[in-house]
Design a protein around this motif. Sequence first.
Motif, PDB file in Angstrom:
ATOM      1  N   ALA A   1       0.868  -1.175   0.000  1.00 41.30           N
ATOM      2  CA  ALA A   1       0.000   0.000   0.000  1.00 41.30           C
ATOM      3  C   ALA A   1       0.905   1.224   0.000  1.00 41.30           C
ATOM      4  O   ALA A   1       2.072   1.148   0.372  1.00 41.30           O
ATOM      5  CB  ALA A   1      -0.904  -0.004   1.229  1.00 41.30           C
ATOM      6  N   PHE A   2       0.354   2.349  -0.426  1.00 46.96           N
ATOM      7  CA  PHE A   2       1.111   3.580  -0.519  1.00 46.96           C
ATOM      8  C   PHE A   2       0.429   4.663   0.303  1.00 46.96           C
ATOM      9  O   PHE A   2      -0.790   4.661   0.450  1.00 46.96           O
ATOM     10  CB  PHE A   2       1.224   4.023  -1.983  1.00 46.96           C
ATOM     11  N   GLY A   3       1.219   5.590   0.830  1.00 47.64           N
ATOM     12  CA  GLY A   3       0.648   6.644   1.647  1.00 47.64           C
ATOM     13  C   GLY A   3       1.325   7.975   1.428  1.00 47.64           C
ATOM     14  O   GLY A   3       2.464   8.057   0.963  1.00 47.64           O
ATOM     15  N   PHE A   4       0.601   9.037   1.762  1.00 46.20           N
ATOM     16  CA  PHE A   4       1.112  10.401   1.756  1.00 46.20           C
ATOM     17  C   PHE A   4       0.645  11.046   3.048  1.00 46.20           C
ATOM     18  O   PHE A   4      -0.547  10.997   3.360  1.00 46.20           O
ATOM     19  CB  PHE A   4       0.580  11.191   0.558  1.00 46.20           C
ATOM     20  N   GLY A   5       1.586  11.628   3.810  1.00 44.33           N
ATOM     21  CA  GLY A   5       1.164  12.159   5.095  1.00 44.33           C
ATOM     22  C   GLY A   5       2.118  13.168   5.686  1.00 44.33           C
ATOM     23  O   GLY A   5       3.065  13.623   5.035  1.00 44.33           O
ATOM     24  N   ILE A   6       1.855  13.495   6.933  1.00 40.99           N
ATOM     25  CA  ILE A   6       2.625  14.476   7.683  1.00 40.99           C
ATOM     26  C   ILE A   6       3.231  13.784   8.903  1.00 40.99           C
ATOM     27  O   ILE A   6       2.607  12.898   9.490  1.00 40.99           O
ATOM     28  CB  ILE A   6       1.736  15.666   8.089  1.00 40.99           C
ATOM     29  N   THR A   7       4.453  14.200   9.260  1.00 40.22           N
ATOM     30  CA  THR A   7       5.159  13.601  10.389  1.00 40.22           C
ATOM     31  C   THR A   7       5.659  14.701  11.308  1.00 40.22           C
ATOM     32  O   THR A   7       6.211  15.700  10.845  1.00 40.22           O
ATOM     33  CB  THR A   7       6.357  12.761   9.896  1.00 40.22           C
ATOM     34  N   ILE A   8       5.458  14.516  12.605  1.00 34.79           N
ATOM     35  CA  ILE A   8       6.008  15.409  13.620  1.00 34.79           C
ATOM     36  C   ILE A   8       7.265  14.735  14.159  1.00 34.79           C
ATOM     37  O   ILE A   8       7.213  13.586  14.609  1.00 34.79           O
ATOM     38  CB  ILE A   8       4.998  15.654  14.770  1.00 34.79           C
ATOM     39  N   LEU A   9       8.380  15.447  14.114  1.00 36.78           N
ATOM     40  CA  LEU A   9       9.668  14.853  14.467  1.00 36.78           C
ATOM     41  C   LEU A   9      10.080  15.201  15.886  1.00 36.78           C
ATOM     42  O   LEU A   9       9.608  16.183  16.470  1.00 36.78           O
ATOM     43  CB  LEU A   9      10.734  15.322  13.479  1.00 36.78           C
ATOM     44  N   SER A  10      10.999  14.408  16.436  1.00 32.87           N
ATOM     45  CA  SER A  10      11.443  14.564  17.823  1.00 32.87           C
ATOM     46  C   SER A  10      12.165  15.889  18.063  1.00 32.87           C
ATOM     47  O   SER A  10      12.177  16.390  19.175  1.00 32.87           O
ATOM     48  CB  SER A  10      12.349  13.402  18.212  1.00 32.87           C
ATOM     49  N   ASN A  11      12.740  16.487  17.020  1.00 30.73           N
ATOM     50  CA  ASN A  11      13.438  17.761  17.189  1.00 30.73           C
ATOM     51  C   ASN A  11      12.510  18.959  16.993  1.00 30.73           C
ATOM     52  O   ASN A  11      12.966  20.089  16.931  1.00 30.73           O
ATOM     53  CB  ASN A  11      14.628  17.844  16.244  1.00 30.73           C
TER      54      ASN A  11
END
Length: 133
Positions: free
Chosen positions: A25-35
Amino acid sequence: MKRISLTFALTAALACPTASLADPAFGFGITILSNGDTAVGLRVFSNNRRNKPAASLGIDYKFETQSFRPAIGAAYLDHNIYVDATVGFDLQTNTLDFGVGTGMLWNSRAPFVPTIPTQNPTPPPPPTGNTDS
């Protein structure tokens, strides 16, 4: 640097055959990073089954450092969305970071359902109602 690049290359090589055998499956999204940075990215998941965990491999674009981040991780797939936790490597700052993300999910293809023709099809019902011409 070479050790980390080799690690990502090895992970990608091992993940690609697995993904190709298991309907990815394929996805497009947003990620909140630890920094504290935020990134948008594309993902490939090891399977397309709903309500199941999957491995993920992807690439993110980080807004703060304006750089790309190859990432590997684990995800939970739902009907049209995913939630994942990733470890990535910022190619500009050469640092590892962790992230939690969500996004839209697309299956690689619709499930194949074979149809078996019947040997004795039932005839259509006779017409009903007034047939005046």
